[in-house]
Design a protein around this motif. Structure first.
Motif, PDB file in Angstrom:
ATOM      1  N   ARG A 163       0.856  -1.193   0.000  1.00 33.46           N
ATOM      2  CA  ARG A 163       0.000   0.000   0.000  1.00 33.46           C
ATOM      3  C   ARG A 163       0.889   1.240   0.000  1.00 33.46           C
ATOM      4  N   ASP A 165       2.280   4.610  -1.208  1.00 34.25           N
ATOM      5  CA  ASP A 165       1.852   5.766  -2.011  1.00 34.25           C
ATOM      6  C   ASP A 165       3.061   6.686  -2.154  1.00 34.25           C
ATOM      7  N   PRO A 166       3.780   6.563  -3.256  1.00 32.96           N
ATOM      8  CA  PRO A 166       5.049   7.288  -3.383  1.00 32.96           C
ATOM      9  C   PRO A 166       4.880   8.787  -3.100  1.00 32.96           C
ATOM     10  N   ASN A 219      -8.165   0.035  -5.363  1.00 33.49           N
ATOM     11  CA  ASN A 219      -7.723   0.796  -6.535  1.00 33.49           C
ATOM     12  C   ASN A 219      -8.747   0.839  -7.648  1.00 33.49           C
ATOM     13  N   ARG A 222     -10.926   3.687  -6.910  1.00 33.36           N
ATOM     14  CA  ARG A 222     -10.382   4.970  -7.361  1.00 33.36           C
ATOM     15  C   ARG A 222     -10.556   5.151  -8.867  1.00 33.36           C
ATOM     16  N   ILE A 226     -12.705   8.114 -10.583  1.00 34.94           N
ATOM     17  CA  ILE A 226     -12.025   9.116 -11.413  1.00 34.94           C
ATOM     18  C   ILE A 226     -12.690   9.151 -12.791  1.00 34.94           C
ATOM     19  N   PHE A 260     -13.126  13.145  -5.890  1.00 34.67           N
ATOM     20  CA  PHE A 260     -12.179  12.745  -6.921  1.00 34.67           C
ATOM     21  C   PHE A 260     -12.218  13.856  -7.958  1.00 34.67           C
ATOM     22  N   PRO A 262     -11.481  15.260 -12.135  1.00 36.83           N
ATOM     23  CA  PRO A 262     -11.205  14.915 -13.535  1.00 36.83           C
ATOM     24  C   PRO A 262      -9.756  15.256 -13.854  1.00 36.83           C
ATOM     25  N   GLY A 263      -9.296  14.772 -14.965  1.00 40.68           N
ATOM     26  CA  GLY A 263      -7.913  15.068 -15.339  1.00 40.68           C
ATOM     27  C   GLY A 263      -7.635  14.625 -16.765  1.00 40.68           C
ATOM     28  N   GLY A 265      -6.163  12.073 -17.786  1.00 43.86           N
ATOM     29  CA  GLY A 265      -5.992  10.627 -17.934  1.00 43.86           C
ATOM     30  C   GLY A 265      -5.308  10.079 -16.710  1.00 43.86           C
ATOM     31  N   LEU A 266      -5.185   8.739 -16.659  1.00 41.21           N
ATOM     32  CA  LEU A 266      -4.639   8.098 -15.459  1.00 41.21           C
ATOM     33  C   LEU A 266      -3.212   7.646 -15.695  1.00 41.21           C
ATOM     34  N   GLY A 267      -2.361   7.969 -14.753  1.00 42.61           N
ATOM     35  CA  GLY A 267      -0.986   7.480 -14.831  1.00 42.61           C
ATOM     36  C   GLY A 267      -0.661   6.655 -13.610  1.00 42.61           C
ATOM     37  N   GLY A 268       0.582   6.227 -13.530  1.00 41.29           N
ATOM     38  CA  GLY A 268       1.031   5.484 -12.365  1.00 41.29           C
ATOM     39  C   GLY A 268       1.036   3.991 -12.613  1.00 41.29           C
ATOM     40  N   CYS A 270      -0.413   1.800 -10.612  1.00 38.21           N
ATOM     41  CA  CYS A 270      -1.493   1.091  -9.898  1.00 38.21           C
ATOM     42  C   CYS A 270      -2.838   1.294 -10.575  1.00 38.21           C
ATOM     43  N   LYS A 334       1.659  12.220 -11.506  1.00 35.78           N
ATOM     44  CA  LYS A 334       0.837  12.972 -10.561  1.00 35.78           C
ATOM     45  C   LYS A 334       1.693  14.063  -9.937  1.00 35.78           C
ATOM     46  N   ARG A 417      -5.967  20.625 -14.794  1.00 35.76           N
ATOM     47  CA  ARG A 417      -6.007  20.273 -13.369  1.00 35.76           C
ATOM     48  C   ARG A 417      -6.609  21.369 -12.500  1.00 35.76           C
TER      49      ARG A 417
END
Ligand code: SAJ
Length: 431
Positions: A163, A165-166, A219, A222, A226, A260, A262-263, A265-268, A270, A334, A417
């Motif tokens: 778990r 979260d960097p 996840n 999330r 999102i 949550f 909008p943005g 798109g999703l990165g990362g 996870c 992020k 953002r």
């Protein structure tokens, strides 16, 4: 002396396989609790850095790692056979998706295969890599038992999702509750005893599958929410409603709501990935996870939506995207970190270049950034570089960026953002 006793008196020697953003912080917490820790990684470079006491993980202070290494509590190696010198192994290797968005379990399988021949009776193995329910018992257990040891009697095997979260300033490895599910009650008991030595709160569940599902629930929750915000963003734009304002208003509800945003798109490593581990496994049960599939489509479409909105904004200034100069502001996946994995900026820049825009970027956390093998020119954020651009595209809203300078000098801003919420005006277009 049995494993439980060695765990409880701190003499158990522990192995961490995979010294990345999960494994290295884990190894440090184990060592800080007094255990000798052997870190194993396939990267000789990582092993070398650890053994010289140099951290390459922002959440692990180099001075802390150096002290633990010099105290003889942490040692790293590429030699998997040395796992036989230890009492417990935590496997913390990547679980990406392959090109067809299916789970790639090869890292977990090769880690298990590499340690299996060297396991001895009364060892505990825990898998931490995020994966679909069933992985531990269907894939890992057979590999570990291939040498003749039996899980539940000779070996203990459990799943405990990472778990991490960097960059989270509040929650690190030690103070983030750890869910643990064993193949048998004895497996769970041994894992609880070990993790309880260096993690403040341990949370037992009834099985490895429940533990595997816990992480995917967290996840997927999330990713789906999102996606809902992204869908409502597209609707609100048509309705001439500022969804960012609406979200702030909704946040005033003290119960039953969780914000949550909008943005682009999703990165990362996870959120864009984990839900597809679940939807893939669901198919084996003749089950279509429609929420997950829809959320994936919406989130994956956001880079395309961003470019469309950019062209619309430029069109209102009678400018074409082709031949224009776009200054991309913030490219990490992020805010306030340097991680580029799956960043939506990659796809967005690809699309801009496909439309013959000239792209430069500025990101204080990301020294270099390539798309399709070609480096994207990096510029400083100055009045000059801002005025030289036809449009500034904010993809990642790092706190330390000078948004006032952008507001003063930009001919046009597309802000994905709402980072420039303080600067209203025709030049600042919110996604
Ligand atoms: N994002 C949005 N809107 C949001 C939240 C995130 O577009 O409202 C985007 C981010 O920009 C990013 C992506 O989604 O591109 C993922 O962001 P994230 O905040 O979920 O951050 P991650 O990927 O670092 O997720 C980690 C996860 N930790 C683990 O898997 C152990 C996640 O479970 C944590 O909840 C999350 O950090 C966190 O809370 O920061």
């Amino acid at each position: 002396m049995g494993l439980k006793e060695r765990i409880e008196d701190g003499s158990a020697v522990l192995t961490v396989v995979g010294l990345g953003y999960v494994g290295l912080p884990l190894a440090v917490e184990m060592a800080k609790a007094g255990h000798r820790v052997l870190g194993i990684d396939i990267s000789a470079e990582k092993v070398g850095l650890v053994n010289e006491g140099t951290s390459y993980i922002p959440d692990v202070p180099t001075d802390e790692l150096a002290r633990l290494v010099s105290d003889g509590l942490i040692e790293a190696t590429t030699d998997f056979s040395r796992v036989g010198e230890t009492d417990a192994v935590a496997i913390c290797v990547p679980t990406p998706l392959n090109e067809t968005k299916e789970p790639d379990t090869t890292f977990m399988e090769s880690a298990a295969a590499a340690i299996a021949p060297h396991l001895h009776p009364q060892m505990l193995v825990t898998l931490e890599s995020t994966t679909y329910p069933g992985t531990t018992e269907e894939i890992i257990q057979p590999i570990l038992e291939s040498g003749g040891l039996k899980v539940g009697t000779d070996l203990y095997l459990a799943f405990s999702p990472e778990r991490v979260d960097p960059g989270n300033p509040v929650y690190q490895t030690r103070n983030t509750p750890k869910v643990i599910g064993g193949v048998t009650p004895a497996c769970t008991e041994h894992a609880l005893a070990l993790y309880g030595r260096y993690i403040d709160t341990v949370v037992p569940v009834s099985s490895t599958r429940a533990a595997e599902m816990t992480k995917l629930l967290e996840n997927t929750f999330r990713g789906v929410n999102i996606a809902l915000m992204n869908e409502l963003l597209m609707l609100s734009e048509r309705m001439d409603i500022n969804l960012w304002e609406v979200i702030e208003a909704a946040k005033t509800k003290p119960f039953g709501y969780m914000p949550f945003y909008p943005g682009p798109g999703l990165g990362g490593h996870c959120i864009p990935i984990d839900p597809f581990y679940l939807s893939w496994k669901a198919k084996q049960y003749d089950f279509r996870t429609e929420f997950i599939d829809l959320s994936g489509r919406i989130n994956e479409n956001m880079p395309y939506y961003v470019v469309q909105r950019l062209m619309d904004a430029m069109n209102r200034q009678r400018k074409a995207l082709a031949g224009s100069k776009v200054l991309v502001l913030g490219v990490a996946y992020k805010a306030d970190i340097d991680d580029m994995r799956e960043s939506p900026a990659i796809r967005i820049v690809e699309l801009l270049q496909d439309k013959e825009a000239e792209v430069v970027y500025h990101d204080p956390y990301v020294p270099r950034f390539s798309v399709k093998g070609a480096e994207i020119p990096k510029v400083d954020l100055t009045a000059g570089t801002i005025t030289a651009a036809d449009v500034v595209l904010i993809i990642t809203a790092h706190k330390n960026l000078d948004y006032a300078l952008v507001a003063e000098n930009a001919a046009l801003v597309l802000d994905t953002r709402n980072a420039m919420w303080q600067f209203d005006g025709p030049k600042v277009v919110r996604l």
